[in-house]
Motif scaffolding. Structure first.
Motif, mmCIF file in Angstrom:
data_model
loop_
_atom_site.group_PDB
_atom_site.id
_atom_site.type_symbol
_atom_site.label_atom_id
_atom_site.label_comp_id
_atom_site.label_asym_id
_atom_site.label_seq_id
_atom_site.Cartn_x
_atom_site.Cartn_y
_atom_site.Cartn_z
ATOM 1 N N LYS A 274 4.723 7.982 1.599
ATOM 2 C CA LYS A 274 4.030 7.628 0.361
ATOM 3 C C LYS A 274 2.801 8.496 0.114
ATOM 4 O O LYS A 274 2.500 8.861 -1.019
ATOM 5 C CB LYS A 274 3.639 6.152 0.399
ATOM 6 C CG LYS A 274 4.840 5.214 0.364
ATOM 7 C CD LYS A 274 4.410 3.758 0.356
ATOM 8 C CE LYS A 274 5.633 2.838 0.304
ATOM 9 N NZ LYS A 274 5.240 1.410 0.337
ATOM 10 N N ASN B 144 8.546 5.252 -12.316
ATOM 11 C CA ASN B 144 7.536 4.644 -11.442
ATOM 12 C C ASN B 144 7.741 3.144 -11.247
ATOM 13 O O ASN B 144 6.964 2.496 -10.539
ATOM 14 C CB ASN B 144 6.134 4.883 -12.013
ATOM 15 C CG ASN B 144 5.738 6.346 -11.932
ATOM 16 O OD1 ASN B 144 6.175 7.065 -11.042
ATOM 17 N ND2 ASN B 144 4.918 6.792 -12.874
ATOM 18 N N GLY B 145 8.785 2.610 -11.874
ATOM 19 C CA GLY B 145 9.027 1.174 -11.789
ATOM 20 C C GLY B 145 9.569 0.752 -10.431
ATOM 21 O O GLY B 145 10.120 1.556 -9.667
ATOM 22 N N ALA B 146 9.434 -0.524 -10.144
ATOM 23 C CA ALA B 146 9.842 -1.060 -8.846
ATOM 24 C C ALA B 146 11.331 -0.848 -8.541
ATOM 25 O O ALA B 146 11.684 -0.512 -7.402
ATOM 26 C CB ALA B 146 9.493 -2.546 -8.769
ATOM 27 N N PRO B 147 12.253 -1.022 -9.517
ATOM 28 C CA PRO B 147 13.680 -0.863 -9.173
ATOM 29 C C PRO B 147 14.017 0.544 -8.683
ATOM 30 O O PRO B 147 14.731 0.708 -7.697
ATOM 31 C CB PRO B 147 14.391 -1.190 -10.488
ATOM 32 C CG PRO B 147 13.449 -2.092 -11.214
ATOM 33 C CD PRO B 147 12.088 -1.569 -10.889
ATOM 34 N N TYR B 148 13.511 1.581 -9.385
ATOM 35 C CA TYR B 148 13.839 2.936 -8.954
ATOM 36 C C TYR B 148 13.175 3.261 -7.623
ATOM 37 O O TYR B 148 13.772 3.904 -6.754
ATOM 38 C CB TYR B 148 13.436 3.962 -10.010
ATOM 39 C CG TYR B 148 13.794 5.372 -9.583
ATOM 40 C CD1 TYR B 148 15.126 5.742 -9.421
ATOM 41 C CD2 TYR B 148 12.818 6.312 -9.316
ATOM 42 C CE1 TYR B 148 15.481 7.008 -9.002
ATOM 43 C CE2 TYR B 148 13.154 7.596 -8.898
ATOM 44 C CZ TYR B 148 14.484 7.943 -8.748
ATOM 45 O OH TYR B 148 14.825 9.201 -8.324
ATOM 46 N N LYS B 149 11.955 2.819 -7.441
ATOM 47 C CA LYS B 149 11.294 3.057 -6.166
ATOM 48 C C LYS B 149 12.036 2.365 -5.022
ATOM 49 O O LYS B 149 12.101 2.881 -3.902
ATOM 50 C CB LYS B 149 9.836 2.602 -6.237
ATOM 51 C CG LYS B 149 8.964 3.536 -7.059
ATOM 52 C CD LYS B 149 7.497 3.189 -6.946
ATOM 53 C CE LYS B 149 6.640 4.220 -7.662
ATOM 54 N NZ LYS B 149 5.197 3.932 -7.543
ATOM 55 N N ALA B 150 12.609 1.203 -5.322
ATOM 56 C CA ALA B 150 13.404 0.509 -4.300
ATOM 57 C C ALA B 150 14.650 1.319 -3.948
ATOM 58 O O ALA B 150 15.060 1.380 -2.779
ATOM 59 C CB ALA B 150 13.795 -0.883 -4.797
ATOM 60 N N GLU C 281 13.569 4.073 -1.699
ATOM 61 C CA GLU C 281 13.283 3.557 -0.366
ATOM 62 C C GLU C 281 14.578 3.257 0.381
ATOM 63 O O GLU C 281 14.689 3.511 1.589
ATOM 64 C CB GLU C 281 12.425 2.299 -0.464
ATOM 65 C CG GLU C 281 11.898 1.786 0.871
ATOM 66 C CD GLU C 281 10.956 2.767 1.552
ATOM 67 O OE1 GLU C 281 10.825 2.697 2.793
ATOM 68 O OE2 GLU C 281 10.356 3.616 0.856
#
Length: 344
Positions: free
Chosen positions: A63, A227-233, A236
Motif C-alpha cells: 500500500k 479507488n472504490g472498495a470493490p475494485y480494491k478488494a 487485494e
C-alpha cells in the motif's frame, strides 16, 4: 471455461493447462511474421502505456509503494519501463497486422471445433521478443482484467504461437498451472458486474442502445470507481492469490516443448510464467492473440487503445468465419441467446 470450450477440449485444458490445436502456421506466414517484427526498432516497449494511471496496483509492492506511485505517476512509469526493459527487447501491442491471417488459417483448419460458444472477439495481438540477457516475465502471475479493455474476464483465451522453438535447450517455455492441480483463479467476471453496477443506471454514460460506453464516463467518475472498495478488494484478492500460488504451488507448474509456428490455446487468467531464454545465438519470439468470449453484460467494447483501433474482429465459430468491423464490434447487435450469462 466449461461454457466456452467443447467438453473434450475443456478436459484437455483442465488437465494440461492448454490445448494443443494440432495446427501450425504455414512456413511462408511464419517467415513473414518473423521478418516483419525483425524490422521493428529494438527496445520498443509498449507495456508502460498500461500503467500511466497506475490501474494495476496488484503488481505493486504494498500500500505504501502503491500510494507513492499514485502521487508520482512519473516515477511509476519509469520503474515499469525499467522492469520491462529488463524483460524484453521488444514488446509490441495492438499492431494487428497478422490477426486476420492467423485466425483465417486456424478456421480453415477447423479450430472452431474447440469452442462451445458461438461468437468470440479477436481483440488485439502482442509480440514479445527477448535475448538471453533479458529475463522475460518469469515471475508467476495471472493477467488480471484491467480498465483498458473492460471486457476481459477470467475466461479469456490466448492464441499462443512461438515463432522459434521453445524447449529444454533453448528455454523460453511457458509454465502453466493447470486447474486440475490448483483451481485458484482471480474472479475476473466480477469486474463486468461491478462496471454495470456503477454506470448502467446513469443515462449520460450509455449509448443509443442502452449499453455503457466507457468513453463517455468522465475522469472523476472513473477515478472514484478505480479507488472504490470493490475494485480494491479485487486487487487485494489478486495479490493474496498470487502470493499463495508462489508459496505453495510453484512445483505444480507444467512446461512443454513447442515448435516454431505451433498453435496452442491457453487461458491467460490462469497462473503462468515464462522460462528464461538460454540460447545466445538467436532471440525468443512469441506471438499472441487475445480472444474474448461475449457475455450478456451491457457494456460496449472500447474502440481505441493508446491511439490504435482494436476489438475489430468477430469470429463466428458456427460458420467458421472472421469479420472485420470498421469500428469495434457492436455487442448490442449480437443475439442475446448467443451470449454467455454473466449473472445466474
Amino acid at each position: 471455461m466449461q461454457s466456452i470450450l467443447n467438453t473434450q477440449y475443456f478436459n484437455e485444458y483442465f488437465t494440461n493447462g492448454f490445448i494443443d490445436t494440432g495446427v501450425s502456421l504455414p512456413d511462408g506466414l511464419l517467415e513473414d511474421m518473423k521478418n516483419h517484427y525483425k524490422n521493428v526498432a529494438e527496445v520498443r516497449n509498449d507495456y508502460p502505456q498500461y500503467f500511466t494511471k497506475n490501474e494495476h496496483q496488484a503488481y505493486l509492492e504494498g500500500k505504501i509503494t502503491g500510494s507513492l506511485f499514485s502521487l508520482l505517476p512519473g516515477l511509476a512509469n519509469k520503474m515499469v519501463t525499467k522492469l520491462y526493459s529488463k524483460s524484453y527487447n521488444k514488446a509490441i501491442h495492438l499492431e494487428q497486422t497478422f490477426i486476420e491471417k492467423v485466425c483465417s488459417h486456424l478456421l480453415q483448419q477447423n479450430c472452431q471445433r474447440f469452442f462451445k460458444t458461438r461468437f468470440i472477439v479477436a481483440s488485439y495481438d502482442i509480440y514479445l521478443g527477448n535475448d538471453h540477457n533479458h529475463r522475460s516475465f518469469i515471475d508467476i502471475h495471472s493477467d488480471i482484467p484491467n480498465f483498458h479493455h473492460f471486457y476481459e474476464t477470467e475466461n479469456d483465451i490466448t492464441v499462443y504461437i512461438p515463432l522459434i522453438d521453445v524447449n529444454e535447450d533453448n528455454g523460453g517455455r511457458l509454465a502453466i498451472l493447470p486447474e486440475s492441480k490448483c483451481k485458484l483463479k482471480v474472479p475476473g467476471n466480477v469486474l463486468l458486474r461491478l462496471f454495470e453496477d456503477a454506470f448502467l443506471n446513469i443515462p449520460a454514460y450509455l449509448d443509443e442502445n442502452g449499453y455503457i460506453d466507457s468513453d463517455k464516463i468522465d475522469a472523476a467518475a472513473m477515478k472514484n470507481f478505480i479507488n472504490g472498495a470493490p475494485y480494491k478488494a479485487l486487487m487485494e484478492n489478486y495479490k493474496i492469490s498470487t502470493n499463495f500460488v508462489r508459496d505453495y504451488y510453484a512445483d505444480k507448474f507444467i512446461k512443454n516443448d513447442w515448435q516454431a509456428g505451433q498453435v496452442v490455446l491457453f487461458n491467460n487468467k490462469t497462473f503462468h510464467a515464462a522460462e528464461s531464454w538460454r540460447n545466445p545465438d538467436y532471440n525468443r519470439e512469441i506471438y499472441m492473440i487475445r480472444l474474448l468470449p461475449i457475455y450478456d453484460a451491457k457494456i460496449q467494447l472500447k474502440k481505441t487503445l493508446h491511439g490504435s483501433q482494436f476489438n475489430k474482429y468477430l469470429i463466428d465459430t458456427q460458420t467458421g468465419s472472421i469479420q472485420l468491423y470498421q469500428d469495434s464490434v457492436d455487442l448490442s447487435k449480437i443475439p442475446q441467446q448467443e451470449k454467455l450469462k454473466l449473472r445466474a
